[in-house]
Design an enzyme around this catalytic site. Structure first.
Site, PDB file in Angstrom:
ATOM      1  CB  THR A 167      -0.048  10.519   5.666  1.00 43.63           C
ATOM      2  OG1 THR A 167      -0.117  10.641   7.091  1.00 43.63           O
ATOM      3  CG2 THR A 167       1.400  10.367   5.255  1.00 43.63           C
ATOM      4  CE  LYS A 214      -7.337   1.519  10.137  1.00 46.64           C
ATOM      5  NZ  LYS A 214      -6.099   0.728  10.009  1.00 46.64           N
ATOM      6  CE1 TYR A 225      -5.950 -10.760  20.745  1.00 45.59           C
ATOM      7  CE2 TYR A 225      -3.786 -11.778  20.559  1.00 45.59           C
ATOM      8  CZ  TYR A 225      -5.149 -11.814  20.348  1.00 45.59           C
ATOM      9  OH  TYR A 225      -5.712 -12.917  19.745  1.00 45.59           O
ATOM     10  CE  LYS A 258     -14.182 -11.170   5.968  1.00 44.94           C
ATOM     11  NZ  LYS A 258     -14.488 -12.009   4.785  1.00 44.94           N
ATOM     12  N   GLY A 314      -2.414 -12.144  16.693  1.00 49.34           N
ATOM     13  CA  GLY A 314      -2.138 -13.547  17.000  1.00 49.34           C
ATOM     14  C   GLY A 314      -0.728 -13.930  16.555  1.00 49.34           C
ATOM     15  CE1 TYR A 339      -9.446   3.169   7.551  1.00 53.09           C
ATOM     16  CE2 TYR A 339      -9.866   5.424   8.224  1.00 53.09           C
ATOM     17  CZ  TYR A 339      -8.973   4.428   7.887  1.00 53.09           C
ATOM     18  OH  TYR A 339      -7.623   4.677   7.891  1.00 53.09           O
ATOM     19  N   GLY A 396       0.829  -1.208   0.000  1.00 50.90           N
ATOM     20  CA  GLY A 396       0.000   0.000   0.000  1.00 50.90           C
ATOM     21  C   GLY A 396       0.859   1.251   0.000  1.00 50.90           C
ATOM     22  CG  PHE A 397       0.369   6.145   0.375  1.00 54.02           C
ATOM     23  CD1 PHE A 397       1.504   6.703  -0.194  1.00 54.02           C
ATOM     24  CD2 PHE A 397      -0.300   6.850   1.364  1.00 54.02           C
ATOM     25  CE1 PHE A 397       1.975   7.948   0.231  1.00 54.02           C
ATOM     26  CE2 PHE A 397       0.165   8.093   1.789  1.00 54.02           C
ATOM     27  CZ  PHE A 397       1.302   8.637   1.223  1.00 54.02           C
TER      28      PHE A 397
END
Ligand code: UDP
Length: 327
Positions: free
Chosen positions: A188, A162, A172, A104, A115, A158, A23-24
């Site tokens: 960004t 997040k 975790y 997802k 994990g 989104y 990705g970017f």
């Protein structure tokens, strides 16, 4: 970890896994990690990433690419020291088109990446977002602001994925003792942004270079603060190496209205485009500016690249790709 493992770890090169590595931002992070001596495994399913972003790394001794959806089990038969979880659509146009994939990757994908980190005893960094603040009622945004998010609005897929990812990361950390980091990334920009990803930087530069009307949404008085990609990944790297599990804002505090931003791009491209005003998309945040006190204090980090310099590099990259026939 056994003593022997610690010994081995000291001798060998650090190993990083970057999800969304094509990705970017993911690909800029991969470049930085390779430059700092890491072995890097990039994972991407090319939903919004592209092979062009990593083509220059073909044959690199310390780079490996795996084409995979990170919502599936991630199997790696080697030690891992750092997991950088960057996989996700990140442009409003993309996540509007891919709401379920966005949810997802933020939920199941974050679970798999965490994990992996837990299994390997690796550090984990989540690429979170200023979108967790929604349309903020506090300005500038500090990390202790809880946000103003419409869960069922167009940006909900989104923002909530997040926010869930942050909650899972913290769980975790607390339950399993994983060394986790959370970067809240503000707008960004830079080379390699998809020309058609719909975000304001590619949209305005593309329009300006073709002398087509520049589409300002709303009255153009909404604000954003734009950080150059090289500054951003430096902050990400410092955060991973720090000892802070609490979220850290990373972005450039220089705030500008969208209309002023259009003018700046028009000036830098010497474009004959005119500005046209289009309806403001629903739930488009009215103002956004990071408070980076925490990053300054904890990471000794602040952006260095100003808008004219960063935009000049971005425009040069866009020109090259437009003339090469890229979309
Ligand atoms: N925007 C605009 N014209 C465009 C694309 C975006 O005026 O062609 C505006 C958008 O409404 C928002 C700002 O620019 O106020 C930044 O949009 P972007 O999609 O880059 O990301 P956001 O910060 O909203 O997540």
């Amino acid at each position: 970890m056994t003593k022997r493992n610690v010994g081995n770890r000291q001798k060998r090169l650090p190993v990083s896994v970057v999800t969304g590595g094509a990705g970017f931002l993911g690909s800029h992070l991969v470049d930085l990690l390779l430059a700092r001596g890491h072995r890097v495994v990039a994972i991407d399913n090319f939903v919004t990433g592209t092979v062009d972003n990593i083509a220059h790394l073909a044959g690199h001794r310390r780079f490996r690419f795996i084409q995979q959806d990170v919502t599936e089990f991630i199997f790696l038969n080697e030690p891992v020291d750092y997991v950088w979880h960057f996989a996700s659509p990140a442009s409003p146009v993309d996540y509007l088109e891919l709401p379920i994939q966005t949810l997802k990757v933020g939920s199941l994908g974050t679970h798999k990446a965490l994990g992996l980190a837990k299994h390997k005893g690796a550090r984990f960094l989540l690429a979170s977002t200023s979108e967790v603040y929604g349309d903020p009622l506090v300005h500038p945004q500090t990390e202790d602001y809880w946000g103003n998010v419409n869960a069922i609005g167009p940006r909900g897929c989104y923002d909530e994925s997040k926010r869930f990812a942050e909650a899972l990361t913290m769980a975790y950390h607390q339950e399993h003792g994983v060394a986790t980091r959370i970067a809240r990334i503000f707008n960004t920009y830079g080379p390699r942004m998809r020309l058609q990803d719909g975000r304001v930087v590619p949209a305005f530069i593309g329009q300006a270079l073709k002398h087509r009307p520049m589409t300002v949404f709303g009255d153009g008085r909404q604000t954003r603060s734009f950080c150059y990609c090289a500054d951003l990944v430096e902050g990400i790297y410092r955060l991973m190496l720090s000892a802070h599990a609490q979220p850290v804002n990373l972005g450039n505090p220089h705030e500008i209205t969208v209309a002023e931003f259009a003018e700046e791009i028009r000036r830098l491209t010497r474009s004959r485009s005119r500005l046209v005003f289009r309806p403001l998309p629903q739930d488009d945040p009215r103002q956004r500016q990071p408070d980076i006190t925490r990053a300054r204090r904890w990471l000794k980090w602040a952006p260095r690249v100003g808008l004219p310099e960063g935009l000049a590099a971005t425009i040069a990259d866009f020109k090259k790709r437009v003339s090469a026939g890229g979309v």
